[in-house]
Scaffold this active site. Structure first.
Site, PDB file in Angstrom:
ATOM      1  N   ILE A  68       0.829  -1.212   0.000  1.00 21.75           N
ATOM      2  CA  ILE A  68       0.000   0.000   0.000  1.00 21.75           C
ATOM      3  C   ILE A  68       0.863   1.262   0.000  1.00 21.75           C
ATOM      4  CG2 ILE A  68      -1.948  -1.201   1.033  1.00 21.75           C
ATOM      5  CD1 ILE A  68      -1.237   0.110   3.722  1.00 21.75           C
TER       6      ILE A  68
ATOM      7  N   GLY B 111       1.925  -6.230   8.361  1.00 21.35           N
ATOM      8  CA  GLY B 111       2.125  -6.804   7.038  1.00 21.35           C
ATOM      9  C   GLY B 111       3.565  -7.190   6.765  1.00 21.35           C
TER      10      GLY B 111
ATOM     11  N   ARG C  52      14.650  -5.693  14.412  1.00 21.72           N
ATOM     12  CA  ARG C  52      15.556  -5.635  13.261  1.00 21.72           C
ATOM     13  C   ARG C  52      14.897  -4.848  12.131  1.00 21.72           C
ATOM     14  NH1 ARG C  52      17.135 -11.155  10.149  1.00 21.72           N
ATOM     15  NH2 ARG C  52      19.078 -10.517   9.131  1.00 21.72           N
TER      16      ARG C  52
ATOM     17  N   LEU D 142      14.433  -4.228   8.223  1.00 18.52           N
ATOM     18  CA  LEU D 142      14.617  -4.908   6.939  1.00 18.52           C
ATOM     19  C   LEU D 142      15.257  -3.984   5.920  1.00 18.52           C
ATOM     20  CD1 LEU D 142      11.251  -6.823   6.433  1.00 18.52           C
ATOM     21  CD2 LEU D 142      13.432  -7.723   7.233  1.00 18.52           C
TER      22      LEU D 142
ATOM     23  N   LYS E 197       9.855  -6.140  13.834  1.00 17.00           N
ATOM     24  CA  LYS E 197       8.509  -5.736  14.230  1.00 17.00           C
ATOM     25  C   LYS E 197       8.038  -4.622  13.298  1.00 17.00           C
ATOM     26  CE  LYS E 197      10.064  -5.205  18.500  1.00 17.00           C
ATOM     27  NZ  LYS E 197      10.203  -5.019  19.955  1.00 17.00           N
TER      28      LYS E 197
ATOM     29  N   GLU F 282       3.000   2.300  11.944  1.00 16.18           N
ATOM     30  CA  GLU F 282       2.208   3.216  12.764  1.00 16.18           C
ATOM     31  C   GLU F 282       2.976   3.836  13.915  1.00 16.18           C
ATOM     32  OE1 GLU F 282      -2.165   1.372  12.640  1.00 16.18           O
ATOM     33  OE2 GLU F 282      -0.552  -0.051  12.371  1.00 16.18           O
TER      34      GLU F 282
END
Lengths: 742, 327
Positions: free
Chosen positions: A462, A505, A624, A626, A697, A701
């Protein structure tokens, strides 16, 4: 690749206009266009509806109202999650909120449909609606549970006694307004009937929810519906479910047996996709002179639609934030005849932290303790409500690192004491916390015979970077360069996930992708190590290293393409999964959150009370990372939303009609570039081994959590004026400004 | 569909002739009119595109003034070296308005004629005497935070949204008009706009088909010019209150001053009361406060906008102080 700032895989497609969004698809040929007509009263009943002139207008193919809409499946509360439920429209002449759809006009062009929509003549018997939150705040009831499955109320110890005997007490009420998600891409879809099947191009966050919701509303076999949503131009919660535009387009397309497009207008987004409800929050903090909290209470009352209950988990944010032996949180709802409440970015934390972190600043001021130090003194050793250990809590490090980088020591300790020309200057800070959720996801990874990997899931991107991070995870997982990984997302025939939402997600789909890669590797090793023709024959698969398109065990290695050619001429594939957190023991055994600390410097015009951000820093702990580039974009976007929540955003209800008065982006304000001079986000190194196998995690938000109160606290520091009614517009500060004498 | 015809006349005379058709409306940048057409608020049946008329120049006048063609883009006027040096208040007002993209499209004449930003004007389901005469004013008992504090009526409390027009008001601009009968007249900007009274749908003294051809700025008044705009965000937002001021101070005495407000009334609000309270008085905060009190003597809040009265006072005081200091 994991941890590298890989550029967005889909970036070139987007900036060259080649990424095709829902409303832009043309494969089905020339579609029809639908326009939704909304109610112009906030409560009442349609007494007469005349569609004659609309039906006879040029190009019009259909005018659908409650009189001729087909019967639809009812919204079924036994379906556990709202976004999977039926969402029937045009079911009766009753009007429940201003803007509720009363008709869909379908014509050959958008212009024809829009013109004919204006010809639909509707008469109403207007009822007496409940529109004024303040007038009905006292009539609130306790919902069964809060959104996200949080308990309505919680209590630990004996709050009343603890609070009444505390040395210092803060007892204040904070109010937050109605807010809306405003994605750049409007809520839109194109539905193409193919025989009895429906192909649905829709802008949504959760493919599986869209499928279930359309199927149960139209009462058709889910196997006959195909959802396609490869690109989504923002959602922020407003596309977790599908809305009237999709249901109406699907009904019309089935009836007319032609493709139909429907998009909401920007004005209709204020009415039809759900909003963050207004809230009134009483926060009570009792502390000793040393600053240690003995009692914390957060009592929240919010508006809800009477028919579709939504209890934003606004007080839940307080449950894990600070240590205190006596604790109380409650959620109450008062029904109003307004559009439904729904998830808007960081539901719960965004409004909840505005209140609690403002109250903490008030406590720091009352005690004469530095606000950073106050928070450090109340750092709990275990989760203060549940008593379970933290998986990976680094709030104190965020606070310390943020204070150091920001130069917090230069903060004026006395409010309204720093002045630069006509600007009153202030510093503010606030903590950030957000619960990390885990949901179901399945990902299929196929290694093609040519050594290319294909990653497939109905997960959506999104705008957050799903294509990019799954590329990185799969590249690492199979030892391939990123250009040999292809990601396929957003189609219902792909393995099912719970999509994008709740900041889960990335973790869900990455973990599942990683597991699928592990399974593919195992399959390859079984064959290679058992193949007498392979240099890896007889070697220990546990020693295998996948890198640069080859498998190496000890001194032996073989290219993936050779293993594939010999043993898997059709490629090899496997699936990986993540489970719902309720089925994962770690999520009961540990308190798993992300954390941060925001620091802001504002200037307040000493004459006019105009508030302008001067700089802002967030330091975060998210396990961590990404991809530092997409992570930073997410965090900064959230922080900027926090600036808007503190200073600008508010959907204003006309108390006579129940309409949102300022329902366009010229009137519903959010920050523009000139409002955001210098914002930076820093992420601490980390790895949360309890969250998932990748140690990561969600970040989506977290940025907004606590960003608003950091601004509010800076306004107080600059002016000495404490505004508890958000947003902090200038008229709320103006009466407290110094006299003009020079 | 609501169809309309479109034509692009070759010159100003042809333009006013074309606009004499019933239902005709001029269009230039379209930054306001096109939105209003999409929202079903304006429904012209014929559009007369005057954006390419030879009215884009900014010319020197023999008396030291400037004539600004009605089709000159807002961004061109703001950037003009003569405007920037001799009429800085106008340049400042222009760049404080809208966004760069809009200023590139918006014309001088169109800016003068932009419609109000009252939310009820935009909501065709709500009563609005300006949009639909006789349907009532929804703002009076509704949400009225951005509305007028001066010169409003029981029929309308809308404000005029232009920044540029406020600066032109303090500069005593004259507006040149060409009528359909080819007669030419000049109207002082303060006389150009109407107060709402009981006809808020009539916003100016323009006759049907009459076209703005230029804005004439008299030679710049003595003193320091300043435009100060107060708004809810740093850019791309209309004024809650704005002040255009020209102050000429001699030693510690104000020789001459001019004051106009934006965001407070149905028209750019020239305050002769404030000017009288300043002329010949010492350049002190006490004087500015007296001027602010004089300017706001008849101000009336509607509830949500009560704050604007004090905000206008404070904004005026600071603007005057800054102008006097450096003049």
């Amino acid at each position: 690749m994991i941890g590298q700032p890989l550029d967005r895989i889909d970036g070139p497609l987007k900036v060259t206009g080649q990424a095709i969004y829902a409303y832009e698809h043309w494969e089905p040929g020339q579609p029809l266009y639908g326009v939704i007509v909304g109610a112009t009263v906030g409560k009442g009943r349609i007494t007469r509806i005349d569609t004659d002139s609309a039906e006879h207008a040029p190009g019009v193919r259909m005018v659908m109202t409650h009189r001729n809409a087909p019967e639809q499946g009812a919204r079924d509360e036994s379906v556990p999650m709202e976004y999977w439920r039926a969402q029937p429209v045009l079911t009766s002449p009753d009007i429940h909120y201003h803007g509720e759809p009363v008709a869909l006009v379908v014509a050959e062009t958008l212009e024809q449909a829009r013109a004919a929509a204006a010809l639909v003549h509707v008469e109403y018997a207007a009822g007496r609606g409940r529109f004024d939150f303040a007038a009905y705040e006292d009539e609130a009831y306790a919902p069964k549970e809060a959104n996200g499955g949080f308990p309505t109320d919680t209590e630990v110890g004996d709050f009343d006694t603890g609070f009444s005997t505390a040395d210092v007490r803060i007892d204040q009420r904070y109010t937050t307004p109605y807010e809306l998600s405003m994605p750049m891409e409007l809520h839109a879809c194109l539905v193409q009937p193919r025989g009895e099947d429906l192909i649905v191009y829709v802008s949504c966050q959760i493919v599986d929810a869209a499928l279930a919701s359309i199927a149960s509303t139209l009462r058709i076999d889910p196997a006959r519906i195909y959802i396609i949503t490869p690109f989504v131009g923002g959602g922020f919660g407003s596309k977790l479910g599908i809305h009237a535009e999709t249901i109406l387009a699907a009904i019309a397309a089935r009836a007319l047996r032609e493709p139909v497009k429907v998009a909401l207008t920007r004005q209709q987004i204020f009415q039809l996709v759900g909003m963050r409800p207004t809230s009134s929050q009483r926060v009570r903090l009792g502390a000793g002179r040393d600053g240690r909290l003995v009692a914390v209470a957060h009592d929240v009352t919010m508006a809800t639609n009477p028919d579709i209950e939504f209890a934003e988990q606004t007080a839940a944010t307080t449950r894990s934030l600070y240590a205190a032996p006596h604790r109380l949180t409650t959620h109450r709802l008062t029904p109003l005849d307004l559009p439904r409440g729904a998830d808007v970015r960081a539901p719960g934390e965004a409004p909840g932290l505005l209140a609690v972190e403002s109250a903490m600043d008030e406590l720091a001021d009352a005690l004469g303790i530095d606000p950073v130090e106050l928070r450090i003194r109340n750092e709990p050793a275990v989760d203060p409500e549940s008593g379970v250990p933290f998986s990976d809590r680094h709030l104190v490090e965020c606070l310390r690192e943020g204070a150091r980088r920001f130069g917090w020591e230069h903060r004026p300790t006395t409010p309204a004491s720093m002045r630069e020309g006509r600007w009153l200057v202030g510093y503010g800070m606030a903590a950030a916390i957000r619960k990390h959720f885990q949901g179901q996801a399945t990902v299929r990874v196929r290694l093609e015979a040519d050594g290319t990997a294909v990653v497939q899931t109905d997960m959506t991107d999104i705008g957050t970077g799903t294509y990019t991070i799954l590329t990185q995870v799969a590249a690492d997982g199979l030892g391939l360069p990123p250009e040999r990984v292809r990601i396929e997302l957003g189609r219902s025939e792909l393995p099912t996930s719970w999509g994008s939402g709740g900041s889960w997600g990335a973790a869900n789909s990455s973990t599942a992708t990683h597991r699928a890669c592990v399974a593919v590797r195992e399959k390859l090793l079984v064959t290679a190590c058992g193949d007498t023709g392979s240099p890896l024959h007889g070697l220990d698969p546990a020693e295998a290293v996948f890198a640069e398109g080859s498998v190496r065990i000890g001194g032996a290695d073989e290219a993936l393409s050779e293993i594939l050619a010999r043993n898997h001429p059709d490629g090899v594939q496997a699936e990986g999964e993540t489970r719902f957190m309720g089925d994962d023991p770690n999520y009961a055994a540990y308190s798993i959150h992300t954390y941060g600390a925001h620091f802001a410097e504002v200037g307040v015009d000493a004459d006019t009370a105009e508030i302008r951000l001067r700089r802002m820093l967030g330091v975060f702990s998210v396990g961590r990372v990404l991809n530092p580039k997409t992570t930073r974009s997410q965090l900064i976007g959230g922080m900027i939303w926090g600036v808007g929540a503190a200073l600008q955003e508010e959907a204003v209800v006309d108390l006579r009609s129940g309409a949102f008065v300022n329902r366009d982006l010229a009137q519903y304000l959010m920050p523009v570039h000139a409002d955001i001079p210098d914002v930076d986000a820093v992420v601490l190194d980390g790895y949360d081994d309890k969250a998932n196998v990748l140690g990561m995690k969600g970040v989506g938000e977290l940025g907004i959590c606590g960003a608003g109160p950091a601004i509010a606290n800076a306004v107080f520091n600059a002016t000495g004026v404490r505004v508890r009614d958000f947003p902090i517009t200038l008229e709320k500060v103006l009466p407290g400004l110094p006299l003009m004498d020079t | 569909m609501r169809s309309f015809t479109y034509e692009r006349p070759a010159d100003a005379r042809a333009a006013v002739a074309a606009a004499s058709r019933s239902g005709a409306k001029f269009i230039s940048g379209g930054t306001n009119l096109l939105d209003l057409m999409k929202l079903d608020i304006e429904h012209p049946s014929h559009l007369v595109d005057i954006s390419r008329l030879a009215l884009r120049d900014i010319d020197e006048l023999p008396d030291g003034g400037l004539r600004i063609g009605a089709q000159a883009a807002n961004s061109d006027v703001a950037a003009d070296a003569r405007v920037r040096t001799r009429y800085p208040v106008l340049s400042q007002a222009l760049v404080s308005g809208a966004s760069g993209q809009l200023r590139n499209k918006a014309s001088t004449g169109g800016n003068l004629l932009q419609r109000t930003r009252c939310p009820y004007f935009y909501d065709t389901a709500a009563g609005c005497n300006k949009r639909d005469p006789g349907s009532g004013c929804s703002a009076i008992d509704g949400s009225n935070r951005i509305h007028a504090i001066l010169g409003a009526s029981d029929a309308c409390i809308a404000t005029h949204p232009s920044d540029m027009a406020v600066a032109m008001t303090v500069l005593d601009a004259q507006i040149e008009l060409l009528d359909a009968d080819e007669s030419v007249r000049r109207v002082a900007i303060t006389d150009f706009y109407r107060l709402p009274g009981d006809t808020p749908h009539l916003e100016t003294v323009l006759r049907p088909a009459e076209m703005i051809t230029s804005v004439v700025l008299p030679p710049p008044p003595p003193g320091r010019q300043l435009y100060r705009k107060v708004r809810d965000r740093a850019s791309y937002e209309f004024a809650l209150v704005s002040v255009a001021a020209v102050v000429s101070a001699d030693q510690a005495t104000i020789a001459q001053a001019r004051v106009a407000f934006g965001g407070v009334a149905h028209k750019p609000w020239r305050s002769v009361e404030a000017e009288a309270a300043l002329t010949g008085r010492p350049a002190t905060m006490a004087t500015y406060r007296a001027a602010a009190d004089a300017a706001m003597r008849d101000a009336v809040g509607q509830g949500h906008n009560d704050f604007k009265i004090e905000l206008a006072r404070r904004t005026l005081c600071r603007t005057l102080a800054q102008a006097a200091q450096s003049s």
